[in-house]
Design an enzyme around this catalytic site. Structure first.
Site: not given
Length: 363
Positions: A43, A126, A144
């Protein structure tokens, strides 16, 4: 609202057949459990970087720092060196700080909830939601770039996608669509749909499993969604850098920890001011940064690079000290190093190109 469960089911059926096999991902139908640290690595790397680029970096990173403990115990310079080439270096610095906080303040246990994760350095809304869902199976929606585009088209959202109102609308849609207990697969399905089908320029609408639900497809507005701000002209800067050699060693400087390319090493120099020649710029910059007077010698190449908000053309020159001993007036530190030692010092792309030229002996 009534169609949301049907939409989610159609997407999950597509994902079971079309999921991208990624090294950090548990594929649909598998009984394996995700490795939270591996998900976190992916990520962080995927922020501002394409999957195709990330995979090779991910493999090298996991070989060098296979666990959160290994990352926490590494030095910042080792971490930056492993990150070199991925750009946006604040991601690596914050990841390292967060790993150290988990290891040394939280007993080595990653937080599981979105709220707790968001208290870690560099973990925004996020990333916290993505980690909670993908690593720990929490019922959290996330947003995203791919998901933002898919949702903006599915619901023909005419609000600017990055505006407070647009963000609020898209986050709410993501949450409303989320099927309970399937957050990991559902979020990754939206990401994959955006990457493989609902692409920015040429969406493959006829192949989309959600076409019958898509308002933008019905209205012909796919290419107008999401609504993005008009691009501003990108400034272009002319920059200089000095390769100062003494007794077979060259001088490099470590940038301050905050800001662009923080804590990376560079060849000293700076931006050309209006009406200033390249040699004049270097002489001024080196006097301001190092407290030295130099003679500007032969050119050592012209280098181009684009950052997020500006572009540069950098001119490198061999320089010779005339007076003064270099001092770290604006840098964190200075080092005289052999050219063969330069690979041990993390650098941005342009400075690495200069270093490679020196290593290749192309003087």
């Amino acid at each position: 609202m009534d169609a949301f469960p049907e939409l989610a089911a159609a997407l999950l059926r597509w994902y079971e057949q079309s999921a991208r096999p990624l090294p950090w991902r548990v594929m649909p139908g598998s009984d394996a459990q995700p490795d939270p640290y591996a998900v976190w690595v992916s990520e962080v790397m995927l922020q501002q970087t394409r999957v195709e680029t990330v995979q090779a970096y991910y493999a090298r990173w996991m070989e060098r720092f296979p666990t959160l403990q290994a990352l926490a115990q590494a030095s910042e310079q080792d971490v930056l060196q492993a990150w070199e080439g991925l750009g946006y270096y604040s991601r690596a610095r914050n990841f390292w700080k967060a790993a150290r906080k988990v290891q040394f303040e939280l007993g080595g246990q990653m937080p599981h909830t979105r709220a707790e994760l968001q208290r870690l350095p560099g973990v925004g809304a996020y990333t916290a939601a993505a980690l909670a869902a993908l690593a720990f199976g929490q019922d959290e929606a996330t947003l995203d770039g791919n998901i933002r585009r898919v949702l903006a088209r599915l619901f023909d959202v005419d609000l600017p996608a990055r505006s407070p109102q647009g963000e609020k609308r898209l986050w709410q849609l993501a949450a409303d669509l989320l099927p309970k207990g399937r957050a990991a697969d559902f979020n990754q399905a939206l990401m994959d749909l955006g990457a493989q089908v609902c692409t920015p320029q040429s969406p493959r609408c006829l192949l989309c499993p959600l076409q019958r639900f898509c308002l933008a497809s019905q209205r012909g507005t796919q290419l107008q969604r999401p609504v993005l701000p008009q691009r501003k002209p990108v400034p272009h800067l002319t920059v200089t850098a000095a390769v100062i050699e003494r007794a077979g060693r060259v001088l490099i400087a470590r940038r301050p920890p905050e800001g662009l390319l923080g804590s990376l090493w560079e060849f000293p120099g700076g931006t050309v001011e209006a009406g200033e020649s390249l040699p004049d710029c270097l002489r001024r910059e080196l006097q301001e940064e190092l407290g030295v007077i130099v003679e500007v010698g032969d050119p050592l190449g012209v280098y181009h690079h684009a950052y997020t908000h500006f572009r540069i053309t950098l001119h490198a020159f061999a320089c010779h000290l005339l007076s003064g001993e270099p001092q770290a007036l604006e840098a964190e530190a200075l080092a005289w190093v052999l050219p063969a030692e330069l690979p041990n010092f993390p650098m941005g792309k342009v400075d690495r190109q200069i270093a490679r030229r020196l290593l290749g002996g192309q003087r």
